[in-house]
Design a protein around this motif. Sequence first.
Motif, PDB file in Angstrom:
ATOM      1  N   UNK A   1       0.869  -1.232   0.050  1.00 39.80           N
ATOM      2  CA  UNK A   1      -0.049  -0.132  -0.088  1.00 39.80           C
ATOM      3  C   UNK A   1       0.912   1.379   0.129  1.00 39.80           C
ATOM      4  N   UNK A   2       1.849   1.128   0.808  1.00 44.13           N
ATOM      5  CA  UNK A   2       2.729   2.436   0.686  1.00 44.13           C
ATOM      6  C   UNK A   2       3.531   2.734  -0.457  1.00 44.13           C
ATOM      7  N   UNK A   3       4.014   1.478  -1.109  1.00 45.62           N
ATOM      8  CA  UNK A   3       4.527   1.824  -2.327  1.00 45.62           C
ATOM      9  C   UNK A   3       3.773   2.405  -3.310  1.00 45.62           C
ATOM     10  N   UNK A   4       2.406   1.794  -3.453  1.00 44.96           N
ATOM     11  CA  UNK A   4       1.523   2.371  -4.256  1.00 44.96           C
ATOM     12  C   UNK A   4       1.056   3.695  -4.085  1.00 44.96           C
ATOM     13  N   UNK A   5       1.034   4.314  -2.783  1.00 50.98           N
ATOM     14  CA  UNK A   5       0.696   5.539  -2.707  1.00 50.98           C
ATOM     15  C   UNK A   5       2.104   6.386  -3.132  1.00 50.98           C
ATOM     16  N   UNK A   6       3.128   6.230  -2.919  1.00 51.71           N
ATOM     17  CA  UNK A   6       4.177   6.906  -3.378  1.00 51.71           C
ATOM     18  C   UNK A   6       4.715   6.887  -4.883  1.00 51.71           C
ATOM     19  N   UNK A   7       3.967   5.973  -5.556  1.00 54.14           N
ATOM     20  CA  UNK A   7       4.159   5.960  -6.980  1.00 54.14           C
ATOM     21  C   UNK A   7       3.433   6.981  -7.688  1.00 54.14           C
ATOM     22  N   UNK A   8       2.592   7.661  -6.820  1.00 49.69           N
ATOM     23  CA  UNK A   8       1.992   9.093  -7.430  1.00 49.69           C
ATOM     24  C   UNK A   8       2.870   9.983  -7.339  1.00 49.69           C
ATOM     25  N   UNK A   9       3.246  10.978  -8.306  1.00 47.98           N
ATOM     26  CA  UNK A   9       4.174  11.773  -8.333  1.00 47.98           C
ATOM     27  C   UNK A   9       4.311  12.813  -7.352  1.00 47.98           C
ATOM     28  N   UNK A  10       3.166  13.289  -6.838  1.00 47.04           N
ATOM     29  CA  UNK A  10       3.000  14.235  -5.761  1.00 47.04           C
ATOM     30  C   UNK A  10       3.404  13.492  -4.612  1.00 47.04           C
ATOM     31  N   UNK A  11       2.979  12.521  -4.226  1.00 45.87           N
ATOM     32  CA  UNK A  11       2.971  11.874  -2.913  1.00 45.87           C
ATOM     33  C   UNK A  11       4.321  11.368  -2.874  1.00 45.87           C
ATOM     34  N   UNK A  12       5.040  10.871  -3.845  1.00 48.23           N
ATOM     35  CA  UNK A  12       6.390  10.438  -3.763  1.00 48.23           C
ATOM     36  C   UNK A  12       7.192  11.519  -3.545  1.00 48.23           C
ATOM     37  N   UNK A  13       6.965  12.746  -4.160  1.00 50.91           N
ATOM     38  CA  UNK A  13       7.827  13.746  -3.826  1.00 50.91           C
ATOM     39  C   UNK A  13       7.820  14.295  -2.397  1.00 50.91           C
ATOM     40  N   UNK A  14       6.491  14.289  -1.904  1.00 52.54           N
ATOM     41  CA  UNK A  14       6.344  14.750  -0.491  1.00 52.54           C
ATOM     42  C   UNK A  14       7.154  13.760   0.372  1.00 52.54           C
ATOM     43  N   UNK A  15       6.992  12.742   0.188  1.00 52.99           N
ATOM     44  CA  UNK A  15       7.635  11.458   1.036  1.00 52.99           C
ATOM     45  C   UNK A  15       9.275  11.683   0.711  1.00 52.99           C
ATOM     46  N   UNK A  16       9.494  12.064  -0.454  1.00 54.89           N
ATOM     47  CA  UNK A  16      11.217  11.994  -0.483  1.00 54.89           C
ATOM     48  C   UNK A  16      11.500  13.180   0.182  1.00 54.89           C
ATOM     49  N   UNK A  17      11.035  14.339   0.118  1.00 50.32           N
ATOM     50  CA  UNK A  17      11.430  15.625   0.779  1.00 50.32           C
ATOM     51  C   UNK A  17      11.213  16.042   2.153  1.00 50.32           C
ATOM     52  N   UNK A  18       9.970  15.217   2.649  1.00 47.83           N
ATOM     53  CA  UNK A  18       9.728  15.657   4.100  1.00 47.83           C
ATOM     54  C   UNK A  18       9.544  14.537   4.857  1.00 47.83           C
ATOM     55  N   UNK A  19       9.612  13.197   4.336  1.00 43.86           N
ATOM     56  CA  UNK A  19       9.434  12.197   5.229  1.00 43.86           C
ATOM     57  C   UNK A  19      10.662  11.703   6.049  1.00 43.86           C
ATOM     58  N   UNK A  20      10.822  11.134   7.187  1.00 45.20           N
ATOM     59  CA  UNK A  20      12.016  10.557   7.824  1.00 45.20           C
ATOM     60  C   UNK A  20      12.157   9.215   7.546  1.00 45.20           C
ATOM     61  N   UNK A  21      11.358   8.420   6.464  1.00 44.00           N
ATOM     62  CA  UNK A  21      11.485   7.253   6.064  1.00 44.00           C
ATOM     63  C   UNK A  21      12.920   6.540   6.075  1.00 44.00           C
ATOM     64  N   UNK A  22      13.904   7.394   5.831  1.00 42.20           N
ATOM     65  CA  UNK A  22      15.220   7.015   5.462  1.00 42.20           C
ATOM     66  C   UNK A  22      16.000   6.910   6.854  1.00 42.20           C
TER      67      UNK A  22
ATOM     68  N   UNK B   1       8.870   5.860  -9.113  1.00 41.13           N
ATOM     69  CA  UNK B   1       9.247   7.390  -8.446  1.00 41.13           C
ATOM     70  C   UNK B   1      10.585   6.919  -7.873  1.00 41.13           C
ATOM     71  N   UNK B   2      11.517   7.845  -7.508  1.00 42.63           N
ATOM     72  CA  UNK B   2      12.752   7.584  -6.607  1.00 42.63           C
ATOM     73  C   UNK B   2      12.308   6.770  -5.234  1.00 42.63           C
ATOM     74  N   UNK B   3      11.030   7.042  -4.623  1.00 40.71           N
ATOM     75  CA  UNK B   3      10.871   6.457  -3.393  1.00 40.71           C
ATOM     76  C   UNK B   3      10.331   5.078  -3.414  1.00 40.71           C
ATOM     77  N   UNK B   4       9.518   4.788  -4.766  1.00 46.57           N
ATOM     78  CA  UNK B   4       9.223   3.554  -5.051  1.00 46.57           C
ATOM     79  C   UNK B   4      10.516   2.622  -5.311  1.00 46.57           C
ATOM     80  N   UNK B   5      11.535   3.078  -5.910  1.00 43.44           N
ATOM     81  CA  UNK B   5      12.940   2.484  -6.130  1.00 43.44           C
ATOM     82  C   UNK B   5      13.362   2.236  -5.137  1.00 43.44           C
ATOM     83  N   UNK B   6      13.543   2.887  -4.081  1.00 41.02           N
ATOM     84  CA  UNK B   6      13.980   2.664  -2.699  1.00 41.02           C
ATOM     85  C   UNK B   6      13.423   1.565  -1.874  1.00 41.02           C
ATOM     86  N   UNK B   7      12.068   1.719  -2.050  1.00 42.29           N
ATOM     87  CA  UNK B   7      11.023   0.736  -1.199  1.00 42.29           C
ATOM     88  C   UNK B   7      11.495  -0.809  -1.702  1.00 42.29           C
TER      89      UNK B   7
END
Length: 296
Positions: free
Chosen positions: A36-57, A183-189
């Motif tokens: 579910x998380x990976x499908x969410x961040x496959x959206x360009x806007x959601x992926x960018x938000x997680x990439x730039x603002x999340x502490x998931x890394x 997205x970049x986040x998908x590739x990492x996940x």
Amino acid sequence: MSSAAAANADPAPPPPGGVLWSLSGDIRALLMLPAALTLQVAHPAVGAGVDEHSVFRTDPWGRGERSLRSLQLWVYGGEEAAEEGRRLRRLHRTIRGTDTRGRPYHALSPANYAWVHATGFPVYRHGAHYLIRPMSAAQERALYREWLQVGRVLGIHDRDMPQTVEEFWPYYRGVLADEIERTVVVRELVATDSPVPPPGRGPLPLRILLRALWPVLLPPLAGFRAFLTVGLMPPDAREAIGLEWTDAQERALRRFCSVVRVVVPVLPERLRYLPRARRARAAHRKAGGSWGVSAN
């Protein structure tokens, strides 16, 4: 209650004894969350938000724990559910930027916020098919109704989400066709070589042991996580993102899920359900509550 008071009342979480009560607190639902998380961040806007603002890394374990706590509150939190919805909206108010296609985004814009929530329905439906059993038409409709109710708890307006299952699938396929990308986040996940710190919680001796063994433990754990992430994602979403999945992987997934389907139902409730779900189910039984259409 007057019509004015009803209009201002907090939305209620989904009903006790329904599909989500049997599904989202079951430990098998944990296996569905990465998809579910990976499908969410496959959206360009959601992926960018997680990439730039999340502490998931930097804090993946803490972020995962907080996300799971939040999800459990939506379903089992009672009066706390609406407050959790308000907290999440406050948290996302400042999340904005430019997505991978050069478009400005805001986390709370209806299209983005609704998509993050919408992904739960197809992933739960698909994951249940493998890990529990295929849902009947009645169960699917009940799940969607209850997921819409969770959306209201989160502050999603009815006008921003399809209101029936029949309306959902064209909307979902349209997002897959027009927006979804790797997205970049998908590739990492889904990567098996991304750096992930060891868990930082628990007794000190356990943390020390995990830090020592982490170089050995991480590769197989990362591989298993990637396997489940891709495997439990609906095939049309997997294809839209461009994730590879072989026949051999599908056979391995089916073997794994067949074992899970046998083992989990015979576990005692304290092991089968997450703590908040277990407490809510016990309170519901004590109050003489019945079970409606469930996923089990």
